[in-house]
Design a protein around this motif. Sequence first.
Motif, PDB file in Angstrom:
ATOM      1  N   MET A   1      -3.564   4.107   6.780  1.00 47.53           N
ATOM      2  CA  MET A   1      -3.910   5.519   6.979  1.00 47.53           C
ATOM      3  C   MET A   1      -4.172   5.824   8.448  1.00 47.53           C
ATOM      4  O   MET A   1      -3.822   6.899   8.936  1.00 47.53           O
TER       5      MET A   1
ATOM      6  N   ARG B   1       5.267  10.418   0.897  1.00 47.04           N
ATOM      7  CA  ARG B   1       4.661   9.126   0.554  1.00 47.04           C
ATOM      8  C   ARG B   1       5.305   8.027   1.381  1.00 47.04           C
ATOM      9  O   ARG B   1       6.522   8.021   1.571  1.00 47.04           O
TER      10      ARG B   1
ATOM     11  N   GLU C   1      -5.464  -0.556   3.372  1.00 46.98           N
ATOM     12  CA  GLU C   1      -5.280   0.885   3.217  1.00 46.98           C
ATOM     13  C   GLU C   1      -5.820   1.649   4.421  1.00 46.98           C
ATOM     14  O   GLU C   1      -5.209   2.606   4.901  1.00 46.98           O
ATOM     15  N   GLU C   2      -6.982   1.203   4.931  1.00 46.55           N
ATOM     16  CA  GLU C   2      -7.566   1.883   6.088  1.00 46.55           C
ATOM     17  C   GLU C   2      -6.653   1.777   7.306  1.00 46.55           C
ATOM     18  O   GLU C   2      -6.481   2.745   8.063  1.00 46.55           O
TER      19      GLU C   2
ATOM     20  N   VAL D   1      -4.356  12.873   4.511  1.00 47.98           N
ATOM     21  CA  VAL D   1      -3.866  11.503   4.372  1.00 47.98           C
ATOM     22  C   VAL D   1      -4.803  10.744   3.436  1.00 47.98           C
ATOM     23  O   VAL D   1      -6.004  10.660   3.675  1.00 47.98           O
ATOM     24  N   ARG D   2      -4.242  10.191   2.365  1.00 54.42           N
ATOM     25  CA  ARG D   2      -5.057   9.411   1.423  1.00 54.42           C
ATOM     26  C   ARG D   2      -4.211   8.315   0.797  1.00 54.42           C
ATOM     27  O   ARG D   2      -2.975   8.399   0.759  1.00 54.42           O
ATOM     28  N   SER D   3      -4.896   7.275   0.322  1.00 60.24           N
ATOM     29  CA  SER D   3      -4.210   6.118  -0.243  1.00 60.24           C
ATOM     30  C   SER D   3      -4.120   6.236  -1.752  1.00 60.24           C
ATOM     31  O   SER D   3      -5.077   6.627  -2.418  1.00 60.24           O
TER      32      SER D   3
ATOM     33  N   ILE E   1       0.702   5.293   0.837  1.00 63.80           N
ATOM     34  CA  ILE E   1      -0.099   6.338   1.479  1.00 63.80           C
ATOM     35  C   ILE E   1       0.594   7.687   1.278  1.00 63.80           C
ATOM     36  O   ILE E   1       1.791   7.820   1.529  1.00 63.80           O
ATOM     37  N   GLN E   2      -0.167   8.658   0.814  1.00 61.93           N
ATOM     38  CA  GLN E   2       0.350  10.023   0.632  1.00 61.93           C
ATOM     39  C   GLN E   2      -0.252  10.939   1.695  1.00 61.93           C
ATOM     40  O   GLN E   2      -1.449  10.837   1.991  1.00 61.93           O
ATOM     41  N   PHE E   3       0.588  11.819   2.245  1.00 60.65           N
ATOM     42  CA  PHE E   3       0.090  12.754   3.246  1.00 60.65           C
ATOM     43  C   PHE E   3       0.876  14.059   3.145  1.00 60.65           C
ATOM     44  O   PHE E   3       1.896  14.134   2.456  1.00 60.65           O
TER      45      PHE E   3
ATOM     46  N   THR F   1       0.850  -1.191   0.000  1.00 62.40           N
ATOM     47  CA  THR F   1       0.000   0.000   0.000  1.00 62.40           C
ATOM     48  C   THR F   1       0.887   1.243   0.000  1.00 62.40           C
ATOM     49  O   THR F   1       1.953   1.245   0.632  1.00 62.40           O
TER      50      THR F   1
END
Length: 276
Positions: free
Chosen positions: A242, A266, A238-239, A227-229, A214-216, A212
């Motif tokens: 995050m 990322r 993913e949940e 914060v989003r995948s 994750i970008q924040f 996965t």
Amino acid sequence: MEANNILSADILDLVFEGRNKDYGAYELRKTYNKRITRALIITASLAALALLGSILSSAMKGKDDKKLKINEMTIQDVRQDEKKETPPPPPPPPPKQEPPKVEMKQFTPPVIKKDEEVEQPPPPQEELKEVKIAEISQEGVKDEGIVAPTVIDEGKQIVEVKKEEDENHIFEKVEIDASFPGGDSRWRRFLETNCNGQVASDNGAPEGTFTTVIQFVVDKEGNISDVRSLTNHGYGMEEEAMRVIKKGPKWIPAIQNGRQVKAYRRQPITFLVTGE
């Protein structure tokens, strides 16, 4: 040894005839066959026991492995993507400006004639003071030291006005990336401690490796937001990733042009589900 006993005597008795049989060599040679037989029996017994134990261990391990399901989670270090900035094309050269035309009076060489033969009288001296003397007459502006404009360095010396940057702009690439207090190893330890590596198998994920991403955003105060995948493997991975990142403490903000700015980060997190 008596002659009638030679044919029935053992070769070992003949060799040690008249020698000290209590020295040890006689006893060792006499019991050699028994010792070899006993050693072979013991060796074969140990080999059989080891083989039997290996077979039983493999059988029991096979039953346990069928019920075993391994879940692993790998935290990877991420490096921001470097974008190559294309230099802007050079500006077009400024248009050439022709200098303004200067008023000129034609120079007439002096010729001695009679007054009645003069077709056009020369201009008065007052007019000649404000005009330029030339071979032809021309209308234009007064000659007040006008010079033609010069082109400096073919128009390459251009002063660019620096645009003011938006305070809320989020940078993709910065001079100094945002960092976690204590370094990348401290951030990786935080993720490994707080992330649930069993979430994939608990939600019925098949065997495989799932990474996965994750970008924040780390703002100017070091807070984590947006914060989003960037992936969608499902099964709650993913949940969970995050959730852990949102739970993280403050970061050290990114630096651009000597000041703290907002910047993207990322973080990949890999879930490994295997079963035999």
